[in-house]
Design an enzyme around this catalytic site. Structure first.
Site, PDB file in Angstrom:
ATOM      1  N   ASP A   1       0.851  -1.204   0.000  1.00 27.90           N
ATOM      2  CA  ASP A   1       0.000   0.000   0.000  1.00 27.90           C
ATOM      3  C   ASP A   1       0.887   1.253   0.000  1.00 27.90           C
ATOM      4  O   ASP A   1       0.812   2.084   0.896  1.00 27.90           O
ATOM      5  CB  ASP A   1      -0.907  -0.057   1.237  1.00 27.90           C
ATOM      6  CG  ASP A   1      -1.991   0.995   1.226  1.00 27.90           C
ATOM      7  OD1 ASP A   1      -2.155   1.678   0.194  1.00 27.90           O
ATOM      8  OD2 ASP A   1      -2.684   1.122   2.257  1.00 27.90           O
TER       9      ASP A   1
ATOM     10  N   LYS B   1       0.893   3.763  -2.067  1.00 21.03           N
ATOM     11  CA  LYS B   1       0.199   4.987  -2.520  1.00 21.03           C
ATOM     12  C   LYS B   1       1.159   5.946  -3.212  1.00 21.03           C
ATOM     13  O   LYS B   1       1.325   7.097  -2.810  1.00 21.03           O
ATOM     14  CB  LYS B   1      -0.526   5.695  -1.375  1.00 21.03           C
ATOM     15  CG  LYS B   1      -1.652   4.879  -0.767  1.00 21.03           C
ATOM     16  CD  LYS B   1      -2.542   5.716   0.131  1.00 21.03           C
ATOM     17  CE  LYS B   1      -3.590   4.894   0.832  1.00 21.03           C
ATOM     18  NZ  LYS B   1      -3.071   4.037   1.913  1.00 21.03           N
TER      19      LYS B   1
ATOM     20  N   ASP C   1       3.703  10.428  -7.491  1.00 14.48           N
ATOM     21  CA  ASP C   1       4.704  11.326  -8.058  1.00 14.48           C
ATOM     22  C   ASP C   1       4.700  11.221  -9.583  1.00 14.48           C
ATOM     23  O   ASP C   1       3.840  10.539 -10.161  1.00 14.48           O
ATOM     24  CB  ASP C   1       6.085  10.962  -7.466  1.00 14.48           C
ATOM     25  CG  ASP C   1       6.962  12.183  -7.278  1.00 14.48           C
ATOM     26  OD1 ASP C   1       7.033  13.009  -8.220  1.00 14.48           O
ATOM     27  OD2 ASP C   1       7.569  12.315  -6.203  1.00 14.48           O
TER      28      ASP C   1
END
Ligand code: S5P
Length: 452
Positions: free
Chosen positions: A295, A297, A300
């Site tokens: 996870d 996330k 960028d």
């Protein structure tokens, strides 16, 4: 106190209103179902509710307060505690023995009673209750109601001379839920039709079963997840938010037999070491047949994400079967996740999240069109071709005091058509993580079967 809207959203998290197709006592099909009883199980919410209700009222008018049984009893009690208005209790049926009293408590004839009701629909049940109180010599001038379903009840009672004060109306509530992305335009117009007295058409949009999703799925990771779900009769992903390798491996061993995937936040492991953390974790994943979901996330530009994915100490690309990624960097930023599945973060479970309706719609377009994406994390329904992963599931709590908001398995499978529920603290903080995982697995599977 928070704003009325924020307060309503907190109440909503307790599962007090469900949308779908419900057959009412009268046989009529309704597009929503209201049950305010869960409010009594959250002391903070109940206390706030009592204060919101009291704020609307001319309190000097009343000598006693009474709730219509049963749902309004705790509400009236809480209001009594906050206002010092003495409580009287109305029985549903008179006792078959003893005094045969219908009203219990201390009161005298001639007193005026404030009546509390949870939901008003047609007003008929209030019209049955009021004479029973008035027969004891107590007058009723005002009724306070938490939610007006706007089906004529308020008007009926007002035509008989009672003042009716309502905290929320169903239309007001629908506007709030629509703004927050919990209801779509179609549902809102169906509810307006229903309230206008028109028979409502439901095109039965059923959720897809895992077998049906398997036919749709073309990403190998999506297929694998669905196959494991069917083999293990589980739709549970455990979020292993623990901070040492020993705890991580211990948890994976315990919950492994009951899960389809273990979700990690690998950067919170204080003693991470590829050989001693990842190798045994991969062995456990193979032993118990579950996938690894990191996870991370990512959020960028593509080049940076590519580096974060494959380099540094975690080398996520070496071991994760699928990862979570924000889509804020746009379509191309997801190209770097080759050979893994991507679960796009579409909407978050935390209070005040910035993933509003517009963001979710745009994020969904990216998720639907990118071949690396197998599904999304969201608190609302998403199109069938994506797998829906829903965190914020807990059988015992409604929040964590840090902004997390919880739902039940029933809510996520029936209302959101979730495919996989993600449970963290509900399991790893339980005294017996294995037993808890098994309970969640059973609850999740039952909720899935019921939702079909
Ligand atoms: O919107 C979200 C997205 C995620 S992935 N809300 C979340 O809670 N999560 C993650 O799910 C969160 O980072 C945590 O790891 C887990 C929920 O844990 P719990 O302890 O609240 O069940």
């Amino acid at each position: 106190m928070e704003s009325k809207k924020e307060f309503f959203l907190e109440c909503y998290q307790l599962g007090i209103i469900k949308f779908g197709k419900f057959t009412l006592k009268s046989g009529i099909e309704s597009p929503f179902y209201v049950d305010l009883r869960p409010l009594a199980s959250d002391p903070r919410i109940l206390k706030h509710l009592a204060n919101y209700l009291l704020e609307m009222l001319p309190l000097d008018n009343f000598d006693v307060i009474c709730g219509v049984p049963y749902a309004a009893l705790p509400m009236a009690t809480a209001m009594s505690l906050e206002s010092y208005l003495p409580l009287i209790i109305k029985r549903k049926e008179a006792k078959a023995y003893g005094t045969k009293k219908l009203i219990e408590g201390i009161y005298t004839k001639g007193q005026n009673c404030l009546l509390v009701e949870d939901v008003i629909t047609s007003g008929k049940s209030l019209l049955e209750t009021i004479p029973e109180i008035e027969n004891e010599g107590i007058s009723v001038s005002d009724i306070v109601v938490v939610l007006d379903r706007q089906q004529g009840g308020k008007e009926l009672l007002e035509s008989k001379g009672y003042r009716v004060h309502t905290l929320f109306t169903i239309s007001e509530v629908c506007t709030i839920l629509k703004d927050e992305g919990h209801l779509d335009d179609e549902e809102v117009s169906r509810i307006s039709d229903f309230l206008a007295g028109n028979a409502v058409k439901f095109e039965d949009k059923k959720r897809l079963s895992y077998e049906q999703k398997l036919e749709y799925a073309d990403h190998s990771v999506a297929k694998k997840l669905l196959e494991i779900a069917l083999q293990k009769k589980s739709n549970l992903i455990v979020s292993a938010d623990v901070i040492t390798t020993a705890e991580l491996l211990d948890l994976a061993e315990k919950v492994g037999p009951h899960i389809v995937a273990l979700k990690t936040h690998i950067d919170i492991i204080t003693d991470f070491d590829s050989d001693s953390t990842i190798l045994p974790l991969k062995d456990l994943a193979a032993k118990h047949n579950f996938l690894l979901m990191e996870d991370r996330k990512f959020a960028d530009i593509g080049n940076t994400q590519e580096l974060q994915f494959s380099y540094g100490i975690y080398k996520i690309s070496n071991w994760a079967d699928f990862v979570t990624a924000q889509v804020i960097g746009g379509y191309d930023s997801l190209d770097c996740f080759r050979n893994v599945g991507v679960v796009a973060i579409l909407g978050m479970s935390s209070k005040g999240t910035l993933t509003d309706k517009n963001y979710q719609e745009e994020a969904l377009k990216v998720a639907q069109s990118h071949p690396n994406v197998i599904g999304g994390v969201s608190q609302k329904q998403i199109p069938d071709e994506l797998l829906l992963f829903t965190p914020g599931v807990n059988l015992a709590d409604s929040g964590d005091g840090k902004g997390q908001q919880y739902n039940t398995p029933e809510h996520v499978f029936s209302n959101l058509h979730t495919d996989f529920m993600i449970v963290g603290r509900g399991i790893y903080k339980a005294p017996d993580a294995e037993k808890s995982a098994l309970n969640y697995k059973i609850a999740g599977w039952n909720a899935y079967e019921t939702s079909l």
